[in-house]
Scaffold this active site. Structure first.
Site, PDB file in Angstrom:
ATOM      1  N   ILE A 221      -7.153   8.038  -1.450  1.00 59.97           N
ATOM      2  CA  ILE A 221      -6.971   6.746  -1.429  1.00 59.97           C
ATOM      3  C   ILE A 221      -7.943   6.054  -0.365  1.00 59.97           C
ATOM      4  CG2 ILE A 221      -4.961   6.739  -0.258  1.00 59.97           C
ATOM      5  CD1 ILE A 221      -4.126   3.926  -1.222  1.00 59.97           C
ATOM      6  N   SER A 222      -8.888   5.056  -0.487  1.00 65.12           N
ATOM      7  CA  SER A 222      -9.522   4.659   0.467  1.00 65.12           C
ATOM      8  C   SER A 222      -9.117   3.977   1.726  1.00 65.12           C
ATOM      9  CB  SER A 222     -10.853   3.651   0.007  1.00 65.12           C
ATOM     10  OG  SER A 222     -11.520   4.211  -1.140  1.00 65.12           O
ATOM     11  N   GLN A 223      -9.720   4.144   2.908  1.00 65.57           N
ATOM     12  CA  GLN A 223      -8.873   3.481   4.034  1.00 65.57           C
ATOM     13  C   GLN A 223      -8.822   2.130   3.907  1.00 65.57           C
ATOM     14  OE1 GLN A 223     -12.521   4.959   6.280  1.00 65.57           O
ATOM     15  NE2 GLN A 223     -11.768   3.417   7.716  1.00 65.57           N
TER      16      GLN A 223
ATOM     17  N   ARG B 132       0.725  -1.135   0.049  1.00 62.60           N
ATOM     18  CA  ARG B 132       0.034   0.066  -0.014  1.00 62.60           C
ATOM     19  C   ARG B 132       0.937   1.253  -0.173  1.00 62.60           C
ATOM     20  NH1 ARG B 132      -5.487   1.900   1.427  1.00 62.60           N
ATOM     21  NH2 ARG B 132      -5.312   3.718   2.895  1.00 62.60           N
TER      22      ARG B 132
END
Ligand code: SAH
Length: 219
Positions: A68-70, A42
């Site tokens: 960016i999504s969690q 990530r």
């Protein structure tokens, strides 16, 4: 690149393992999803300056007012997509962003198509996914609000930007047995699951979420 890929300190295996433990505490149970989240580096999908926070459970900026999504939401959407009996041969993602969700999907699906409307994000994601040798991901520069009919039907569709209403056009691109997971709403957003079977469609409202809005056109 290679030193970043190997990752030391904040991006070490141990840091990633902590993220997986946290995902379990948050209720993610699907081992294949947890393995995919462990596998995908990530920290390479965020700016180098933010890499030390990449494995925290937060959404982070990726430029152009996008995020960016969690980790939890990426894992959750992937888990919901996989929860059917139908194998995920072909999956569509609308909203590539930095390409992280696409990379996670690529671990659990045979083929992934992902669509992005911002050219620079599209180019960056395409390059990174190719550097990471994720050969089963196709990245496309297009407005994905009407899906990707040329490649339909899909066993799974994930939308990572919120539309004001549930789109009827998108669900038509689902295969029978297919599942779609997407945020719906403007101020108040909910994650929805749409399932298609031989008789039609079934919608389930899952949980409150917060995504950037789905926009139209390319830029
Ligand atoms: N899946 C991404 C999340 C990115 S945020 C990740 O893992 O990081 C949502 C993305 O959807 C943004 O990059 C935004 O530009 C894109 N988007 C918004 N509307 C879109 C549309 N109509 N077609 C394609 N992409 C869209």
């Amino acid at each position: 690149m290679s030193t970043r890929v190997n990752g030391i300190g904040m991006t070490s295996q141990r840091t990633r393992m902590r993220m997986i433990e946290r995902l379990r505490e948050q209720g993610i149970k699907d081992e294949a999803v947890l393995a995919a989240m462990f596998e995908v580096p990530r920290h390479l999908f965020v700016d180098e300056a933010l890499a030390s926070r990449a494995y925290d459970d937060v959404s982070l900026p990726i430029n152009f007012n996008q995020t960016i999504s969690q980790p939890y939401i990426v894992a959750r959407m992937t888990e919901v997509l996989r929860a059917g009996d139908h194998p995920l041969n072909r999956v569509l993602e609308i909203g590539t962003g930095c390409g992280y969700q696409a990379a996670v999907l690529a671990q659990v699906a045979k083929e992934v198509y992902t669509v992005e409307r911002i050219r620079l994000l599209y180019e960056r994601a395409k390059k990174l996914l190719s550097d990471l040798k994720m050969r089963n991901v196709g990245v496309r520069y297009a407005d994905g609000s009407a899906g990707f009919p040329e490649a339909a039907p899909f066993d799974g569709i994930v939308m990572t930007a919120a539309a004001p209403v549930l789109s009827a056009v998108l669900r038509e691109q689902l295969a029978v047995g297919g599942r779609m997971v997407l945020p719906v709403g403007i101020q108040e957003q909910w994650l929805y699951l749409v399932e298609r079977d031989a008789r039609g469609f079934r919608e389930t409202k899952l949980e409150p979420v917060k995504f950037v809005p789905l926009l139209t056109g390319k830029t």
